[in-house]
Design a protein around this motif. Structure first.
Motif, mmCIF file in Angstrom:
data_model
loop_
_atom_site.group_PDB
_atom_site.id
_atom_site.type_symbol
_atom_site.label_atom_id
_atom_site.label_comp_id
_atom_site.label_asym_id
_atom_site.label_seq_id
_atom_site.Cartn_x
_atom_site.Cartn_y
_atom_site.Cartn_z
ATOM 1 N N ARG A 174 25.366 37.693 11.407
ATOM 2 C CA ARG A 174 26.393 37.331 12.576
ATOM 3 C C ARG A 174 27.425 37.000 11.894
ATOM 4 N NH1 ARG A 174 23.200 35.995 17.789
ATOM 5 N NH2 ARG A 174 25.004 35.040 18.438
ATOM 6 N N GLU A 175 27.280 36.548 10.722
ATOM 7 C CA GLU A 175 28.499 35.793 9.885
ATOM 8 C C GLU A 175 28.553 36.598 8.497
ATOM 9 O OE1 GLU A 175 30.320 33.410 11.294
ATOM 10 O OE2 GLU A 175 29.093 32.353 12.718
ATOM 11 N N PRO A 176 28.731 37.892 8.511
ATOM 12 C CA PRO A 176 28.803 38.501 7.358
ATOM 13 C C PRO A 176 29.781 37.712 6.165
ATOM 14 C CG PRO A 176 29.545 39.939 9.047
ATOM 15 C CD PRO A 176 28.896 38.678 9.617
ATOM 16 N N ALA A 177 30.959 37.561 6.712
ATOM 17 C CA ALA A 177 31.785 36.817 5.772
ATOM 18 C C ALA A 177 31.339 35.615 5.353
ATOM 19 C CB ALA A 177 33.136 36.525 6.409
ATOM 20 N N ALA A 178 30.829 34.625 5.966
ATOM 21 C CA ALA A 178 30.325 33.423 5.426
ATOM 22 C C ALA A 178 28.913 33.629 4.419
ATOM 23 C CB ALA A 178 29.478 32.630 6.521
ATOM 24 N N TRP A 179 28.177 34.934 4.741
ATOM 25 C CA TRP A 179 26.890 35.235 3.992
ATOM 26 C C TRP A 179 27.465 35.752 2.464
ATOM 27 C CZ3 TRP A 179 22.097 35.019 3.504
ATOM 28 C CH2 TRP A 179 21.203 35.841 2.484
ATOM 29 N N ASP A 180 28.556 36.650 2.527
ATOM 30 C CA ASP A 180 29.097 37.060 1.283
ATOM 31 C C ASP A 180 29.888 35.841 0.605
ATOM 32 O OD1 ASP A 180 30.124 39.440 0.022
ATOM 33 O OD2 ASP A 180 32.036 38.455 0.149
ATOM 34 N N LEU A 181 30.360 34.956 1.148
ATOM 35 C CA LEU A 181 30.816 33.749 0.450
ATOM 36 C C LEU A 181 29.762 32.866 -0.206
ATOM 37 C CD1 LEU A 181 33.451 32.225 -0.290
ATOM 38 C CD2 LEU A 181 33.282 30.698 1.797
ATOM 39 N N LEU A 182 28.761 32.795 0.574
ATOM 40 C CA LEU A 182 27.662 31.966 0.056
ATOM 41 C C LEU A 182 27.140 32.520 -0.960
ATOM 42 C CD1 LEU A 182 25.326 29.966 0.205
ATOM 43 C CD2 LEU A 182 24.078 31.029 1.888
ATOM 44 N N MET A 183 26.700 33.992 -1.049
ATOM 45 C CA MET A 183 26.324 34.815 -2.047
ATOM 46 C C MET A 183 27.211 34.628 -3.344
ATOM 47 S SD MET A 183 23.414 36.179 -1.311
ATOM 48 C CE MET A 183 22.954 35.087 -0.461
ATOM 49 N N ARG A 184 28.467 34.731 -3.038
ATOM 50 C CA ARG A 184 29.296 34.677 -4.212
ATOM 51 C C ARG A 184 29.369 33.318 -4.874
ATOM 52 N NH1 ARG A 184 34.381 35.692 -2.772
ATOM 53 N NH2 ARG A 184 34.224 35.990 -0.746
ATOM 54 N N LYS A 185 29.384 32.267 -4.071
ATOM 55 C CA LYS A 185 29.268 30.904 -4.609
ATOM 56 C C LYS A 185 28.090 30.694 -5.294
ATOM 57 C CE LYS A 185 32.306 28.237 -1.850
ATOM 58 N NZ LYS A 185 32.462 26.737 -1.317
ATOM 59 N N LEU A 186 26.612 31.021 -4.998
ATOM 60 C CA LEU A 186 25.388 31.006 -5.478
ATOM 61 C C LEU A 186 25.592 31.862 -6.782
ATOM 62 C CD1 LEU A 186 23.058 31.136 -2.600
ATOM 63 C CD2 LEU A 186 23.504 29.152 -3.921
ATOM 64 N N ALA A 221 20.303 46.681 0.132
ATOM 65 C CA ALA A 221 21.696 47.477 -0.522
ATOM 66 C C ALA A 221 22.773 46.695 -0.115
ATOM 67 C CB ALA A 221 21.184 48.867 -0.080
ATOM 68 N N HIS A 222 22.846 46.548 1.110
ATOM 69 C CA HIS A 222 24.205 46.328 1.581
ATOM 70 C C HIS A 222 24.567 44.492 1.274
ATOM 71 C CE1 HIS A 222 27.751 46.243 4.153
ATOM 72 N NE2 HIS A 222 27.438 45.195 4.936
ATOM 73 N N TYR A 223 23.508 43.753 1.637
ATOM 74 C CA TYR A 223 23.718 42.351 1.706
ATOM 75 C C TYR A 223 23.546 41.484 0.358
ATOM 76 C CZ TYR A 223 24.454 42.676 6.663
ATOM 77 O OH TYR A 223 24.821 42.843 7.997
ATOM 78 N N VAL A 224 22.637 42.142 -0.501
ATOM 79 C CA VAL A 224 21.860 41.507 -1.750
ATOM 80 C C VAL A 224 22.454 42.153 -2.954
ATOM 81 C CG1 VAL A 224 19.826 40.505 -2.816
ATOM 82 C CG2 VAL A 224 20.196 40.448 -0.277
ATOM 83 N N LEU A 225 22.315 43.364 -3.083
ATOM 84 C CA LEU A 225 22.324 44.167 -4.349
ATOM 85 C C LEU A 225 23.573 44.012 -5.092
ATOM 86 C CD1 LEU A 225 21.208 46.189 -6.513
ATOM 87 C CD2 LEU A 225 21.882 48.075 -4.801
ATOM 88 N N PRO A 226 24.927 44.127 -4.306
ATOM 89 C CA PRO A 226 26.135 43.878 -5.074
ATOM 90 C C PRO A 226 26.169 42.558 -5.842
ATOM 91 C CG PRO A 226 26.477 44.854 -2.683
ATOM 92 C CD PRO A 226 24.948 44.434 -3.078
ATOM 93 N N LEU A 251 11.958 48.254 -2.488
ATOM 94 C CA LEU A 251 13.099 47.754 -3.070
ATOM 95 C C LEU A 251 13.196 48.022 -4.487
ATOM 96 C CD1 LEU A 251 13.469 44.237 -1.462
ATOM 97 C CD2 LEU A 251 14.260 46.396 -0.351
ATOM 98 N N LEU A 252 12.208 48.486 -4.978
ATOM 99 C CA LEU A 252 12.380 48.696 -6.483
ATOM 100 C C LEU A 252 13.397 49.589 -7.150
ATOM 101 C CD1 LEU A 252 8.403 48.387 -7.631
ATOM 102 C CD2 LEU A 252 10.277 46.682 -8.314
ATOM 103 N N SER A 253 13.309 50.697 -6.632
ATOM 104 C CA SER A 253 14.420 51.603 -6.948
ATOM 105 C C SER A 253 16.044 51.073 -6.785
ATOM 106 C CB SER A 253 14.243 52.904 -6.469
ATOM 107 O OG SER A 253 14.393 52.979 -4.976
ATOM 108 N N LEU A 254 16.174 50.226 -5.780
ATOM 109 C CA LEU A 254 17.465 49.552 -5.838
ATOM 110 C C LEU A 254 17.402 48.366 -6.543
ATOM 111 C CD1 LEU A 254 17.315 49.693 -1.951
ATOM 112 C CD2 LEU A 254 18.998 50.957 -3.397
ATOM 113 N N MET A 255 16.498 47.837 -7.032
ATOM 114 C CA MET A 255 16.615 46.550 -7.877
ATOM 115 C C MET A 255 16.645 47.044 -9.226
ATOM 116 S SD MET A 255 13.302 44.235 -6.317
ATOM 117 C CE MET A 255 13.470 42.955 -7.412
#
Ligand code: 1CP
Length: 347
Positions: A174-186, A221-226, A251-255
């Motif tokens: 619901r809040e992809p921009a907030a998710w992206d910011l959280l991932m980048r901060k972490l 692939a979309h929300y975590v891998l990058p 997920l292994l082939s993506l990881m």
């Protein structure tokens, strides 16, 4: 900075996919409740106090190595410690799991997360690493570790452990921009934290993505891998990196698209099949079911042989459980497993 010469280099060679004279083994949660000496210390100090007292954290780290004869130490700490530094209010309730009293709820909370420096705020972890390296005196290498962004975010958003990750996935969708910011901060914080651990003396790094298997491959692939790619390439070259998760069959082939040197897999997949999915350019760590240690010696031997046979003596297999040693595990079976891996894999 500790620069003691490491004597037993089998584990590090293995992470680099170099041939070893036997299969190196260490166990997730090799220091913990299944040991009477650990329970004794914990009867006197709380878990967080133990993590924050370098003498004690170092003592339990080193004791596990001495008791088990494993080929690597892992610093006694917890993936959730940085969340306390981020102001989320970490505590461990008696008998229950971790609780974060100020979880992340919305975009404003993500924006307000402080940009702290783990070298200062988590200085006690670095002191414990320095002390442990001194104590180990190069006997075996020390593994530093951190939680992966998805797994850390799941605790930060749910306020503790979770079954369905409802709040985590709701924020993600619901809040992809907030998710992206959280991932980048972490990611930014975790790179600094792991670099500080390597500077303090850690010879290898494990990134724990324990709960990432809750995601579909397309969402991973979309929300975590990058973000995992950014995290791991940000650390590449500092020390060999193990990227571990559970329930990751899909997920292994993506990881494997990250720059990790080794992927850690649980027991829900055959090791040879998992290695095919990962690709033989990477190493693999695993993958005995921790519950097998509740069985008799014969069963432990049978299952250990299967895993070693599946690894087929190829360079790059680190023997481990598929997840941590459980508190009710008989100590003698844990010791037996380590001896067995050494004996059966000797070249
Ligand atoms: O004494 C106690 O009761 C505390 C139990 C305990 C221990 C021994 C916790 C609380 N953490 C730890 C140590 C720990 N945690 C280590 C030490 C090094 C070693 O392996 O010997 C490591 C690497 C961790 C990492 C960790 N903490 C993970 C990733 C690994 C995994 O098990 O999946 C996770 C998810 C945590 C969170 C956490 N900390 C403690 C508990 C009980 C939990 C899990 C709670 C839950 O299921 O949500």
């Amino acid at each position: 900075m500790v620069s003691t010469q490491i004597k037993n280099t089998e584990f590090i060679k293995c992470l680099k996919k170099q041939p070893t004279s036997y299969t190196p083994v260490w166990l997730m949660r090799q220091a913990g409740r299944y040991q009477s000496e650990y329970r004794e210390i914990r009867s006197k100090v709380g878990f967080l106090e133990l993590c924050k007292t370098p003498e004690l954290a170092s003592e339990v780290t080193v004791r596990a190595v001495e008791q088990l004869g494993v080929d690597a130490a892992i610093i006694f700490a917890d993936i959730l410690l940085p969340l306390e530094s981020m102001g989320l209010g970490l505590r461990f309730a008696q008998g229950d799991g971790p609780v974060l009293d100020n979880p992340i709820v919305n975009v404003a909370d993500v924006e307000a997360l402080p940009d702290f420096d783990p070298k200062d705020d988590l200085a006690y972890v670095m002191l414990a690493i320095e002390k442990t390296c001194k104590e180990l005196d190069g006997k075996v290498p020390l593994i530093g570790f951190a939680g992966a962004p998805f797994t850390l975010a799941s605790y930060a958003i749910e306020g503790g452990g979770s079954r369905n990750y409802e709040k985590t996935k709701s924020l993600m969708y619901r809040e992809p921009a907030a998710w992206d910011l959280l991932m980048r901060k972490l990611v930014k914080m975790t790179i600094k934290y792991l670099q500080a651990q390597v500077d303090a003396g850690a010879s290898a790094i494990q990134i724990f993505d324990s709960w990432v298997g809750a995601l579909s491959p397309r969402d991973y692939a979309h929300y975590v891998l990058p973000h995992m790619q950014d995290l791991i390439s940000g650390l590449k070259g500092r020390a060999p990196i193990i990227y571990f998760g559970t329930m990751t069959n899909g997920l292994l082939s993506l990881m494997a698209k990250t720059d990790a040197d080794v992927l850690g897999v649980d027991w829900r997949i055959d090791l040879d099949y998992a290695w095919d999915l990962i690709g033989h350019d990477k190493g693999i760590q695993g993958n005995l079911d921790p519950l097998v240690l509740f069985a008799g010696k014969e069963e432990i031997e049978k299952q250990t042989r299967v895993i070693l046979d599946q690894a087929a003596g190829r360079p790059g297999h680190v023997f481990n459980l598929g997840h941590g040693v459980l508190p009710a595990t008989p100590v003698e079976n844990v010791k037996y497993l380590v001896e067995l891996v050494h004996e059966l894999s000797k070249k």
